[in-house]
Design a protein around this motif. Structure first.
Motif, short mmCIF file in Angstrom:
data_model
loop_
_atom_site.label_atom_id
_atom_site.label_comp_id
_atom_site.label_asym_id
_atom_site.label_seq_id
_atom_site.Cartn_x
_atom_site.Cartn_y
_atom_site.Cartn_z
N GLY A 19 8.56 11.12 -9.22
CA GLY A 19 7.18 11.34 -9.66
C GLY A 19 6.19 10.48 -8.92
N ARG A 20 4.92 10.76 -9.16
CA ARG A 20 3.88 10.00 -8.48
C ARG A 20 3.73 8.61 -9.10
NH1 ARG A 20 -1.97 12.34 -10.19
NH2 ARG A 20 -1.77 11.93 -12.41
N PRO A 21 3.24 7.65 -8.31
CA PRO A 21 3.09 6.29 -8.83
C PRO A 21 1.99 6.23 -9.88
CG PRO A 21 2.12 6.47 -6.65
CD PRO A 21 2.81 7.77 -6.93
N ARG A 22 2.21 5.39 -10.88
CA ARG A 22 1.22 5.20 -11.93
C ARG A 22 1.37 3.80 -12.49
NH1 ARG A 22 3.25 4.63 -16.14
NH2 ARG A 22 3.28 5.64 -18.06
N ALA A 73 -4.63 -3.28 0.79
CA ALA A 73 -5.33 -3.89 1.93
C ALA A 73 -4.36 -4.32 3.03
CB ALA A 73 -6.17 -5.08 1.46
N PHE A 74 -3.11 -4.55 2.66
CA PHE A 74 -2.09 -4.93 3.65
C PHE A 74 -1.53 -3.71 4.38
CE2 PHE A 74 -2.07 -8.69 0.95
CZ PHE A 74 -2.02 -9.70 1.89
N GLY A 75 -1.84 -2.51 3.90
CA GLY A 75 -1.40 -1.28 4.57
C GLY A 75 0.11 -1.06 4.54
N PRO A 76 0.77 -1.17 3.38
CA PRO A 76 2.22 -0.98 3.35
C PRO A 76 2.60 0.45 3.73
CG PRO A 76 1.36 -0.95 1.12
CD PRO A 76 0.22 -1.35 2.03
N GLU A 77 3.71 0.57 4.44
CA GLU A 77 4.23 1.89 4.80
C GLU A 77 5.08 2.47 3.68
OE1 GLU A 77 6.04 1.96 8.67
OE2 GLU A 77 4.58 0.50 9.41
N ARG A 78 5.82 1.62 2.98
CA ARG A 78 6.67 2.03 1.87
C ARG A 78 6.46 1.07 0.71
NH1 ARG A 78 8.83 6.91 1.89
NH2 ARG A 78 10.82 6.35 1.04
N PRO A 129 11.03 4.99 -3.99
CA PRO A 129 9.90 4.46 -3.23
C PRO A 129 8.88 5.55 -2.91
CG PRO A 129 11.76 4.77 -1.76
CD PRO A 129 12.22 5.13 -3.14
N TRP A 130 7.68 5.08 -2.63
CA TRP A 130 6.61 5.97 -2.23
C TRP A 130 6.10 5.54 -0.86
CZ3 TRP A 130 6.21 3.39 -7.04
CH2 TRP A 130 6.51 4.18 -8.15
N ARG A 131 5.61 6.51 -0.11
CA ARG A 131 4.91 6.16 1.12
C ARG A 131 3.62 5.44 0.73
NH1 ARG A 131 4.75 11.46 1.89
NH2 ARG A 131 2.63 11.36 2.67
N GLY A 132 3.22 4.48 1.53
CA GLY A 132 1.98 3.75 1.25
C GLY A 132 0.79 4.69 1.14
N ALA A 133 0.79 5.76 1.94
CA ALA A 133 -0.31 6.72 1.90
C ALA A 133 -0.40 7.40 0.53
CB ALA A 133 -0.14 7.76 3.00
N VAL A 134 0.73 7.62 -0.12
CA VAL A 134 0.73 8.25 -1.45
C VAL A 134 0.09 7.31 -2.47
CG1 VAL A 134 2.24 9.03 -3.33
CG2 VAL A 134 2.71 9.73 -0.96
N VAL A 135 0.45 6.03 -2.40
CA VAL A 135 -0.14 5.05 -3.31
C VAL A 135 -1.63 4.91 -3.03
CG1 VAL A 135 -0.05 2.65 -4.13
CG2 VAL A 135 2.07 3.85 -3.55
N LEU A 136 -2.00 4.93 -1.78
CA LEU A 136 -3.42 4.84 -1.41
C LEU A 136 -4.20 6.03 -1.95
CD1 LEU A 136 -5.70 3.45 0.15
CD2 LEU A 136 -4.98 4.74 2.16
N ARG A 137 -3.66 7.25 -1.82
CA ARG A 137 -4.35 8.42 -2.37
C ARG A 137 -4.52 8.32 -3.88
NH1 ARG A 137 -1.28 11.37 1.28
NH2 ARG A 137 0.20 12.03 -0.32
#
Length: 91
Positions: A41-44, A64-69, A77-85
């Protein structure tokens, strides 16, 4: 000291003393700062938190650190882009 470059970052929210680990390779280990309701599921934010506003601030600091995972204790795990969105606008 042990061959892993990274840093420990205070990330209060779930509990006042929570920390996350940012590894130089682009991995963030966030413990209970994020979770999911179902596998994949999506991060929450978790249901039980000491301070939801502090948790949201902590997520912004991590982003702000730009994590990839991003690895959490419950889910991911989630891609950093998913958490950012999901949290990039401070939600």
């Amino acid at each position: 000291m042990f061959g892993v470059r990274g840093r420990i970052v205070p990330t209060p929210g779930h509990t006042p003393g929570s920390v996350s680990i940012l590894i130089a390779s682009g991995v963030a280990i966030v413990g209970d700062l994020l979770s999911t309701l179902v596998p994949g599921g999506r991060p929450r934010l978790p249901f039980r938190m000491d301070d939801p506003a502090a948790a949201r601030r902590s997520i912004q600091i991590l982003l702000a650190f730009g994590p990839e995972r991003v690895y959490a204790a419950h889910g991911g795990p989630w891609r950093g882009a998913v958490v950012l969105r999901r949290f990039g606008n401070g939600r």
